[in-house]
Every structure is written in structure tokens, then in C-alpha cells.
Design an enzyme around this catalytic site. Structure first.
Site, PDB file in Angstrom:
ATOM      1  N   TYR A 118     -14.071   7.476 -13.000  1.00  0.00           N
ATOM      2  CA  TYR A 118     -14.160   6.170 -12.158  1.00  0.00           C
ATOM      3  C   TYR A 118     -14.614   5.197 -12.888  1.00  0.00           C
ATOM      4  CZ  TYR A 118     -14.737   3.332  -7.932  1.00  0.00           C
ATOM      5  OH  TYR A 118     -14.839   2.190  -7.195  1.00  0.00           O
TER       6      TYR A 118
ATOM      7  N   ASP B  43       1.034  -1.205   0.132  1.00  0.00           N
ATOM      8  CA  ASP B  43      -0.098   0.033  -0.041  1.00  0.00           C
ATOM      9  C   ASP B  43       0.994   1.270   0.120  1.00  0.00           C
ATOM     10  OD1 ASP B  43      -3.354   0.279   1.150  1.00  0.00           O
ATOM     11  OD2 ASP B  43      -1.916   2.219   0.973  1.00  0.00           O
TER      12      ASP B  43
HETATM   13  N1  NAD Z   1     -16.042   0.532  -0.805  1.00  0.00           N
HETATM   14  C1  NAD Z   1     -16.840   0.377  -1.945  1.00  0.00           C
HETATM   15  O1  NAD Z   1     -17.969   0.599  -1.704  1.00  0.00           O
HETATM   16  C2  NAD Z   1     -16.153   0.132  -3.100  1.00  0.00           C
HETATM   17  C3  NAD Z   1     -17.237  -0.170  -4.225  1.00  0.00           C
HETATM   18  C4  NAD Z   1     -16.673  -0.575  -5.378  1.00  0.00           C
HETATM   19  C5  NAD Z   1     -15.305  -0.614  -5.808  1.00  0.00           C
HETATM   20  N2  NAD Z   1     -14.526  -0.479  -4.583  1.00  0.00           N
HETATM   21  C6  NAD Z   1     -13.106  -0.766  -5.135  1.00  0.00           C
HETATM   22  O2  NAD Z   1     -12.505  -1.293  -4.221  1.00  0.00           O
HETATM   23  C7  NAD Z   1     -11.155  -1.270  -3.816  1.00  0.00           C
HETATM   24  C8  NAD Z   1     -11.027  -1.131  -2.177  1.00  0.00           C
HETATM   25  O3  NAD Z   1     -11.545  -0.085  -1.997  1.00  0.00           O
HETATM   26  P1  NAD Z   1     -11.718   0.229  -0.181  1.00  0.00           P
HETATM   27  O4  NAD Z   1     -13.130   0.587  -0.341  1.00  0.00           O
HETATM   28  O5  NAD Z   1     -11.051  -0.845   0.231  1.00  0.00           O
HETATM   29  O6  NAD Z   1     -11.026   1.648  -0.352  1.00  0.00           O
HETATM   30  P2  NAD Z   1     -10.051   2.186   0.824  1.00  0.00           P
HETATM   31  O7  NAD Z   1      -9.630   3.582   0.483  1.00  0.00           O
HETATM   32  O8  NAD Z   1     -10.413   1.666   2.156  1.00  0.00           O
HETATM   33  O9  NAD Z   1      -8.662   1.440   0.629  1.00  0.00           O
HETATM   34  C9  NAD Z   1      -8.074   1.600  -0.941  1.00  0.00           C
HETATM   35  C10 NAD Z   1      -6.581   1.434  -0.454  1.00  0.00           C
HETATM   36  O10 NAD Z   1      -5.641   1.702  -1.760  1.00  0.00           O
HETATM   37  C11 NAD Z   1      -4.367   2.422  -1.286  1.00  0.00           C
HETATM   38  N3  NAD Z   1      -4.063   3.036  -2.557  1.00  0.00           N
HETATM   39  C12 NAD Z   1      -4.772   3.937  -3.201  1.00  0.00           C
HETATM   40  N4  NAD Z   1      -4.019   4.498  -4.197  1.00  0.00           N
HETATM   41  C13 NAD Z   1      -2.941   3.607  -4.288  1.00  0.00           C
HETATM   42  C14 NAD Z   1      -1.751   3.474  -5.130  1.00  0.00           C
HETATM   43  N5  NAD Z   1      -1.469   4.231  -6.163  1.00  0.00           N
HETATM   44  N6  NAD Z   1      -0.919   2.319  -4.787  1.00  0.00           N
HETATM   45  C15 NAD Z   1      -0.923   1.580  -3.679  1.00  0.00           C
HETATM   46  N7  NAD Z   1      -1.944   1.887  -2.745  1.00  0.00           N
HETATM   47  C16 NAD Z   1      -2.916   2.789  -3.077  1.00  0.00           C
HETATM   48  C17 NAD Z   1      -4.984   3.297  -0.349  1.00  0.00           C
HETATM   49  O11 NAD Z   1      -3.946   3.909   0.467  1.00  0.00           O
HETATM   50  C18 NAD Z   1      -5.818   2.309   0.758  1.00  0.00           C
HETATM   51  O12 NAD Z   1      -5.316   1.822   1.763  1.00  0.00           O
HETATM   52  C19 NAD Z   1     -10.884  -0.026  -4.725  1.00  0.00           C
HETATM   53  O13 NAD Z   1     -10.043  -0.437  -5.980  1.00  0.00           O
HETATM   54  C20 NAD Z   1     -12.108   0.617  -5.003  1.00  0.00           C
HETATM   55  O14 NAD Z   1     -12.494   1.260  -6.047  1.00  0.00           O
HETATM   56  C21 NAD Z   1     -14.735  -0.140  -3.446  1.00  0.00           C
END
Ligand code: NAD
Length: 255
Positions: A163, A36
Site C-alpha cells: 500500500y 467505479d
Molecule cells: N479512508 C481513508 O482513511 C483513506 C486514507 C488514505 C487514503 N485513502 C485513499 O482514498 C481513496 C478512496 O478511498 P475510500 O476510503 O473512499 O475507500 P472506499 O472503499 O470507500 O472507496 C473506494 C472505491 O474505489 C472502488 N474501486 C476499487 N478498485 C477499483 C478499480 N480497480 N476500478 C474502479 N474502482 C475501483 C471501490 O469499488 C470503491 O467504491 C483510495 O485510493 C484510498 O487508498 C483513503
């Protein structure tokens, strides 16, 4: 593929879906490298004990992800990198033309696509190259790659051009990547989550979160990160899952 005694790379593992997946795989007897951008990844790896290592890294950097893959190979004690659950990503909102008539910021669009789409390709290419060197297991299997898309790939809302496009790209890569990597015994899958209770979603106001939860046919709530982790584990262990995108969304279809 078994979770037990195999080694997995989890990106975005400091938070939300990635953090929960790392916990689940360690609970199942797996070893994990948590990658991360955030330094919180080190503290999370510590809570998981000896089976976990942390690597600070950006998914858009070839050097950073190669270092994370190398760390997983080292942790595996000769078995190699068995699986990747790629969760790192960012959410973004921005209209093509704002209220004052100004066009969208192109740099912001590029940034979202760079992290969510190009970052996914970067992780896949480096992980697959390492997995291709593994000794084949049952059915000739050498590895599994699980990417994270979003329901926004299919039903994007106003303001989600960047997105939705980035996640639609993740969906679009699943089948060609699975077809190509089949000759190496590497499967490729994607999960398209609906709305999950993670720090990413905590940025939206309570009222909006309640409205989203109410829009889910069943169950009428946001998804829990542990439910995403359960599906990731099922994909790891079920060899017939390949080249497909699974919506994990309680039946929600965004308006
Ligand atoms: N939470 C939701 O409702 C949801 C819905 C659909 C898709 N998603 C997708 O699920 C995935 C995880 O999301 P989440 O909800 O756990 O979000 P989150 O923000 O809790 O976790 C995302 C993590 O990715 C890390 N990150 C961001 N950019 C980065 C980079 N360039 N290199 C390395 N790490 C990086 C951040 O530091 C963070 O720890 C994402 O791809 C998000 O688009 C989430």
C-alpha cells in the site's frame, strides 16, 4: 477553474471520498461522470440527478477509462473534460515474512500496485489526452487532475509495504506529470488523506479506529469524506495549486 458548468470525472465514486466529491461538485453546479467497479455507482449517480452519469469500469483498464472519459466529454456539451478526481483504490495488509516464516504473496503485492499506482497512471494519461484538446480558459488552463495518495506514502506501518509503495508512487508522479502537462495548461495535484470515515476504514475493528482517532493531534477524530471533497473543490478552483501533494490529516504522523 470554475466548478459550475464544467464536467468532471470521479473514479471510485460509488463510495467514500469519491462519492462525497461527486456530491460536492454537483452541489457547486458541475456535471460529473461517476466511474467505479461497483454497481452501486449507478444508484449514487441517480441520487445526483441530471448532472450525473455512471460508468461501470476498472481503473486498470484502458478501454473502461476511455469510455468514462468519452462519457464526460459527451456530458460536457462541447466544453470537454475539465477535471478528474481519482479516488479509486484498495487498501491491503501483508507482511514480508509472516508469523510462520512464509514470504509474502507476490500476486497480492502486484494487485495493490496495479490498482493504486498503475490505475492512477492509466486515468492520468487518458484524461490528460482529452484535456489537451480543450479550448484554453483563463491563464490558458485546460484541466486539472487530482490524485489520491495517503499518509502511508510517507509514514507507512508494518504490513503496508504494498500500500505504501503504491501511494508513494502516486506522490512521485505528481511533480513530473505537472511539469509535463504544464505546456497543455493541465495542473496535477495529489491529496494524501490521513484516516477518514469511509467504508474502506469500516473494515478495521472499533477499538483500532478509536486508537487512530486518538492519535490525531487535532481534531481528535477521523476525517469526514465531505472534508476531502472541500479540498478537492479548492484545488479545482485555485489555479496556483500545482505539482504538490497536500496532507489532509489533522496533523497525524503514523507510528
Ligand atoms: N479512508 C481513508 O482513511 C483513506 C486514507 C488514505 C487514503 N485513502 C485513499 O482514498 C481513496 C478512496 O478511498 P475510500 O476510503 O473512499 O475507500 P472506499 O472503499 O470507500 O472507496 C473506494 C472505491 O474505489 C472502488 N474501486 C476499487 N478498485 C477499483 C478499480 N480497480 N476500478 C474502479 N474502482 C475501483 C471501490 O469499488 C470503491 O467504491 C483510495 O485510493 C484510498 O487508498 C483513503
Amino acid at each position: 477553474m470554475n466548478v459550475k458548468d464544467n464536467t468532471f470525472l470521479i473514479t471510485g465514486a460509488a463510495s467514500g471520498l469519491g462519492a462525497a466529491t461527486a456530491e460536492r461538485l454537483v452541489a457547486g453546479g458541475g456535471r460529473v461522470v461517476l466511474c467505479d467497479l461497483s454497481d452501486a455507482v449507478e444508484a449514487h449517480a441517480e441520487t445526483l440527478g441530471e448532472a450525473a452519469r455512471a460508468v461501470r469500469g476498472d481503473v486498470t483498464s484502458g478501454d473502461d477509462i476511455q469510455a468514462a472519459v468519452d462519457a464526460a466529454v459527451a456530458l460536457s456539451e462541447g466544453r470537454g473534460l475539465a477535471g478528474v478526481v481519482h479516488c479509486a483504490g484498495v487498501v491491503s495488509v501483508g507482511k514480508l515474512v509472516d508469523r510462520e516464516g512464509n514470504p509474502a504473496d507476490l500476486d497480492a503485492y502486484n494487485r495493490t500496485v496495479q490498482i493504486n499506482l498503475v490505475g492512477t497512471f492509466n486515468v492520468m494519461r487518458l484524461a490528460a489526452a482529452a484535456m489537451a484538446k480543450n479550448a484554453p480558459g483563463e491563464d490558458g488552463e485546460r484541466g486539472v487532475i487530482i490524485n489520491t495518495a495517503s499518509v502511508a506514502a510517507f509514514d507507512g506501518q508494518v504490513g503496508q509495504c504494498a500500500y505504501s509503495a503504491s501511494k508513494a508512487g502516486v506522490v512521485g508522479m505528481s511533480l513530473p506529470a505537472a511539469r509535463e502537462l504544464s505546456r497543455h495548461g493541465v495542473r496535477v495535484m495529489a491529496i494524501a488523506p490521513g484516516v477518514f470515515e469511509t467504508p474502506m476504514m469500516s473494515e478495521i475493528p472499533d477499538e483500532a479506529a478509536q486508537a487512530l482517532a486518538a492519535a490525531v493531534p487535532f481534531p481528535k477524530r477521523l476525517g469526514k469524506p465531505a472534508e476531502f471533497a472541500r479540498l478537492a473543490e479548492q484545488i479545482v478552483t485555485n489555479p496556483m495549486l500545482n505539482g504538490e501533494v497536500i496532507r489532509l490529516d489533522g496533523g497525524i504522523r503514523m507510528q
